[in-house]
Motif scaffolding. Sequence first.
Motif, PDB file in Angstrom:
ATOM      1  N   LYS A  98       0.833  -1.207   0.000  1.00 12.50           N
ATOM      2  CA  LYS A  98       0.000   0.000   0.000  1.00 12.50           C
ATOM      3  C   LYS A  98       0.867   1.257   0.000  1.00 12.50           C
ATOM      4  CE  LYS A  98      -4.066   2.020   2.075  1.00 12.50           C
ATOM      5  NZ  LYS A  98      -5.116   1.887   3.082  1.00 12.50           N
ATOM      6  N   ASP A  99       1.897   1.287   0.835  1.00 11.09           N
ATOM      7  CA  ASP A  99       2.801   2.441   0.858  1.00 11.09           C
ATOM      8  C   ASP A  99       3.553   2.581  -0.458  1.00 11.09           C
ATOM      9  OD1 ASP A  99       2.076   3.160   3.445  1.00 11.09           O
ATOM     10  OD2 ASP A  99       3.745   2.066   4.368  1.00 11.09           O
ATOM     11  N   ALA A 100       3.964   1.456  -1.041  1.00 15.10           N
ATOM     12  CA  ALA A 100       4.686   1.493  -2.313  1.00 15.10           C
ATOM     13  C   ALA A 100       3.796   2.075  -3.414  1.00 15.10           C
ATOM     14  CB  ALA A 100       5.169   0.095  -2.695  1.00 15.10           C
ATOM     15  N   ILE A 101       2.573   1.588  -3.511  1.00 16.86           N
ATOM     16  CA  ILE A 101       1.641   2.079  -4.532  1.00 16.86           C
ATOM     17  C   ILE A 101       1.340   3.564  -4.319  1.00 16.86           C
ATOM     18  CG2 ILE A 101      -0.751   1.936  -5.352  1.00 16.86           C
ATOM     19  CD1 ILE A 101      -0.520  -1.131  -4.943  1.00 16.86           C
ATOM     20  N   ASN A 102       1.056   3.952  -3.098  1.00 17.86           N
ATOM     21  CA  ASN A 102       0.745   5.360  -2.828  1.00 17.86           C
ATOM     22  C   ASN A 102       1.915   6.277  -3.139  1.00 17.86           C
ATOM     23  OD1 ASN A 102      -1.941   5.020  -2.133  1.00 17.86           O
ATOM     24  ND2 ASN A 102      -1.455   4.586  -0.002  1.00 17.86           N
ATOM     25  N   GLN A 154       3.122  11.016  -6.974  1.00 20.70           N
ATOM     26  CA  GLN A 154       4.221  11.699  -7.653  1.00 20.70           C
ATOM     27  C   GLN A 154       3.794  13.085  -8.141  1.00 20.70           C
ATOM     28  OE1 GLN A 154       7.649  10.484  -8.484  1.00 20.70           O
ATOM     29  NE2 GLN A 154       6.919   9.504  -6.617  1.00 20.70           N
ATOM     30  N   THR A 155       4.740  14.013  -8.177  1.00 20.82           N
ATOM     31  CA  THR A 155       4.460  15.335  -8.733  1.00 20.82           C
ATOM     32  C   THR A 155       4.306  15.270 -10.253  1.00 20.82           C
ATOM     33  OG1 THR A 155       6.836  15.832  -8.794  1.00 20.82           O
ATOM     34  CG2 THR A 155       5.595  16.596  -6.856  1.00 20.82           C
ATOM     35  N   PHE A 156       4.915  14.302 -10.883  1.00 18.61           N
ATOM     36  CA  PHE A 156       4.756  14.037 -12.317  1.00 18.61           C
ATOM     37  C   PHE A 156       3.579  13.079 -12.443  1.00 18.61           C
ATOM     38  CE2 PHE A 156       5.502  11.819 -16.273  1.00 18.61           C
ATOM     39  CZ  PHE A 156       6.034  12.780 -17.111  1.00 18.61           C
ATOM     40  N   ILE A 157       2.587  13.402 -13.251  1.00 21.54           N
ATOM     41  CA  ILE A 157       1.374  12.577 -13.273  1.00 21.54           C
ATOM     42  C   ILE A 157       1.119  11.841 -14.590  1.00 21.54           C
ATOM     43  CG2 ILE A 157       0.248  13.934 -11.479  1.00 21.54           C
ATOM     44  CD1 ILE A 157      -1.389  15.294 -13.735  1.00 21.54           C
ATOM     45  N   ASN A 158       1.894  12.127 -15.632  1.00 20.73           N
ATOM     46  CA  ASN A 158       1.644  11.500 -16.929  1.00 20.73           C
ATOM     47  C   ASN A 158       2.347  10.141 -17.009  1.00 20.73           C
ATOM     48  OD1 ASN A 158       1.072  10.830 -19.546  1.00 20.73           O
ATOM     49  ND2 ASN A 158       1.972  12.657 -20.443  1.00 20.73           N
ATOM     50  N   PHE A 159       1.802   9.171 -16.256  1.00 24.07           N
ATOM     51  CA  PHE A 159       2.371   7.825 -16.261  1.00 24.07           C
ATOM     52  C   PHE A 159       1.265   6.787 -16.180  1.00 24.07           C
ATOM     53  CE2 PHE A 159       2.182   9.037 -11.761  1.00 24.07           C
ATOM     54  CZ  PHE A 159       1.598   7.926 -11.179  1.00 24.07           C
ATOM     55  N   GLU A 160       1.620   5.584 -16.582  1.00 21.54           N
ATOM     56  CA  GLU A 160       0.797   4.417 -16.321  1.00 21.54           C
ATOM     57  C   GLU A 160       1.546   3.588 -15.285  1.00 21.54           C
ATOM     58  OE1 GLU A 160       0.410   2.015 -19.861  1.00 21.54           O
ATOM     59  OE2 GLU A 160       2.577   1.855 -20.107  1.00 21.54           O
ATOM     60  N   PHE A 161       0.813   2.827 -14.516  1.00 18.70           N
ATOM     61  CA  PHE A 161       1.397   2.071 -13.420  1.00 18.70           C
ATOM     62  C   PHE A 161       1.051   0.602 -13.621  1.00 18.70           C
ATOM     63  CE2 PHE A 161       1.500   1.980  -8.449  1.00 18.70           C
ATOM     64  CZ  PHE A 161       2.630   1.181  -8.482  1.00 18.70           C
ATOM     65  N   ILE A 162       2.021  -0.156 -14.076  1.00 16.35           N
ATOM     66  CA  ILE A 162       1.821  -1.565 -14.372  1.00 16.35           C
ATOM     67  C   ILE A 162       2.291  -2.390 -13.184  1.00 16.35           C
ATOM     68  CG2 ILE A 162       2.480  -3.460 -15.904  1.00 16.35           C
ATOM     69  CD1 ILE A 162       2.830  -1.130 -18.047  1.00 16.35           C
ATOM     70  N   ASP A 167       8.168  -3.433  -2.181  1.00 16.87           N
ATOM     71  CA  ASP A 167       8.577  -2.962  -0.849  1.00 16.87           C
ATOM     72  C   ASP A 167       9.416  -1.692  -0.931  1.00 16.87           C
ATOM     73  OD1 ASP A 167      10.867  -4.100  -1.929  1.00 16.87           O
ATOM     74  OD2 ASP A 167      11.397  -5.227  -0.127  1.00 16.87           O
ATOM     75  N   ASP A 168       9.335  -0.997  -2.058  1.00 19.17           N
ATOM     76  CA  ASP A 168      10.082   0.245  -2.271  1.00 19.17           C
ATOM     77  C   ASP A 168       9.144   1.444  -2.165  1.00 19.17           C
ATOM     78  OD1 ASP A 168      12.398  -1.211  -2.788  1.00 19.17           O
ATOM     79  OD2 ASP A 168      12.068  -1.208  -4.954  1.00 19.17           O
ATOM     80  N   ILE A 169       9.710   2.593  -1.872  1.00 17.55           N
ATOM     81  CA  ILE A 169       8.949   3.841  -1.812  1.00 17.55           C
ATOM     82  C   ILE A 169       9.667   4.879  -2.657  1.00 17.55           C
ATOM     83  CG2 ILE A 169       8.170   5.714  -0.301  1.00 17.55           C
ATOM     84  CD1 ILE A 169       7.994   3.627   1.946  1.00 17.55           C
ATOM     85  N   MET A 170       8.921   5.530  -3.536  1.00 17.30           N
ATOM     86  CA  MET A 170       9.470   6.599  -4.369  1.00 17.30           C
ATOM     87  C   MET A 170       9.386   7.932  -3.645  1.00 17.30           C
ATOM     88  SD  MET A 170       8.125   6.451  -8.261  1.00 17.30           S
ATOM     89  CE  MET A 170       8.501   5.121  -9.354  1.00 17.30           C
ATOM     90  N   VAL A 171      10.439   8.713  -3.720  1.00 18.92           N
ATOM     91  CA  VAL A 171      10.371  10.107  -3.297  1.00 18.92           C
ATOM     92  C   VAL A 171       9.416  10.802  -4.268  1.00 18.92           C
ATOM     93  CG1 VAL A 171      11.723  12.235  -3.067  1.00 18.92           C
ATOM     94  CG2 VAL A 171      12.698  10.043  -2.351  1.00 18.92           C
ATOM     95  N   GLU A 172       8.568  11.689  -3.769  1.00 19.06           N
ATOM     96  CA  GLU A 172       7.470  12.235  -4.571  1.00 19.06           C
ATOM     97  C   GLU A 172       7.899  12.999  -5.821  1.00 19.06           C
ATOM     98  OE1 GLU A 172       6.681  16.314  -1.977  1.00 19.06           O
ATOM     99  OE2 GLU A 172       5.195  14.723  -1.979  1.00 19.06           O
ATOM    100  N   THR A 173       9.134  13.452  -5.898  1.00 17.17           N
ATOM    101  CA  THR A 173       9.595  14.200  -7.069  1.00 17.17           C
ATOM    102  C   THR A 173      10.480  13.359  -7.994  1.00 17.17           C
ATOM    103  OG1 THR A 173      11.470  15.023  -5.785  1.00 17.17           O
ATOM    104  CG2 THR A 173       9.499  16.442  -5.903  1.00 17.17           C
ATOM    105  N   ARG A 174      10.612  12.073  -7.706  1.00 14.31           N
ATOM    106  CA  ARG A 174      11.528  11.239  -8.484  1.00 14.31           C
ATOM    107  C   ARG A 174      11.237  11.277  -9.979  1.00 14.31           C
ATOM    108  NH1 ARG A 174      11.840   4.666  -8.835  1.00 14.31           N
ATOM    109  NH2 ARG A 174      12.778   4.687 -10.898  1.00 14.31           N
ATOM    110  N   LEU A 175      10.016  10.946 -10.371  1.00 11.08           N
ATOM    111  CA  LEU A 175       9.701  10.871 -11.803  1.00 11.08           C
ATOM    112  C   LEU A 175       9.869  12.219 -12.490  1.00 11.08           C
ATOM    113  CD1 LEU A 175       6.586   8.504 -11.855  1.00 11.08           C
ATOM    114  CD2 LEU A 175       8.995   7.925 -12.269  1.00 11.08           C
ATOM    115  N   GLU A 176       9.442  13.271 -11.838  1.00  6.91           N
ATOM    116  CA  GLU A 176       9.562  14.609 -12.416  1.00  6.91           C
ATOM    117  C   GLU A 176      11.022  14.975 -12.667  1.00  6.91           C
ATOM    118  OE1 GLU A 176       8.297  19.226 -11.402  1.00  6.91           O
ATOM    119  OE2 GLU A 176       8.026  17.689  -9.882  1.00  6.91           O
TER     120      GLU A 176
END
Length: 172
Positions: free
Chosen positions: A25-29, A34-42, A97-106
């Motif tokens: 749940k934390d990984a998905i959230n 993300q601050t970048f929103i133009n993605f698909e999540f497979i 089991d990973d968590i992205m920093v919210e600005t990573r993709l951007e």
Amino acid sequence: MKENKMYSPLISVNMVVYNAENYIKDAINSVLNQTFINFEFIIINDASTDNTKQIINSIKDLRIKYYENESNMGPSYSRKIALNHSSGEYIAVLDGDDIMVETRLEKQFTYLETNPDVAVIGSYFTCINEIGKEIGSIKWPSGIDYNIYRSLYGENPVGHPGVLIRKDVIYK
């Protein structure tokens, strides 16, 4: 899930999960926030035997594309399935089991867009335990540096939980 045929994501975030109910749940959230929103999540569920499937299915977001293996095939096989379903120009990788920093993709997208000669970008990352406490960090050589080329002979200088790669270089 209904797919919007007009939607063309720039990034495909690929996640392979197996028995990740404590973290998923934390990984998905972390991806969805993300601050970048133009993605698909497979998300590929590699035949989890815990509550991973139920947790994933409880999260509603049109960017999520969920697939499930009938039997456990392992991470390499499952990553290939995710890649085959990816329509983005770039591929980001994350585990359950990973968590992205919210600005990573951007930040990574911006860097690759402004540096067309770079095929893949990674990042440092911090290791945390099951209660979220930092237990270490991993830092590889950075920049366009001889140390990166030299390290390719003995180790991978880019950790996959921090990778953003141009999809077209995967299929060359």
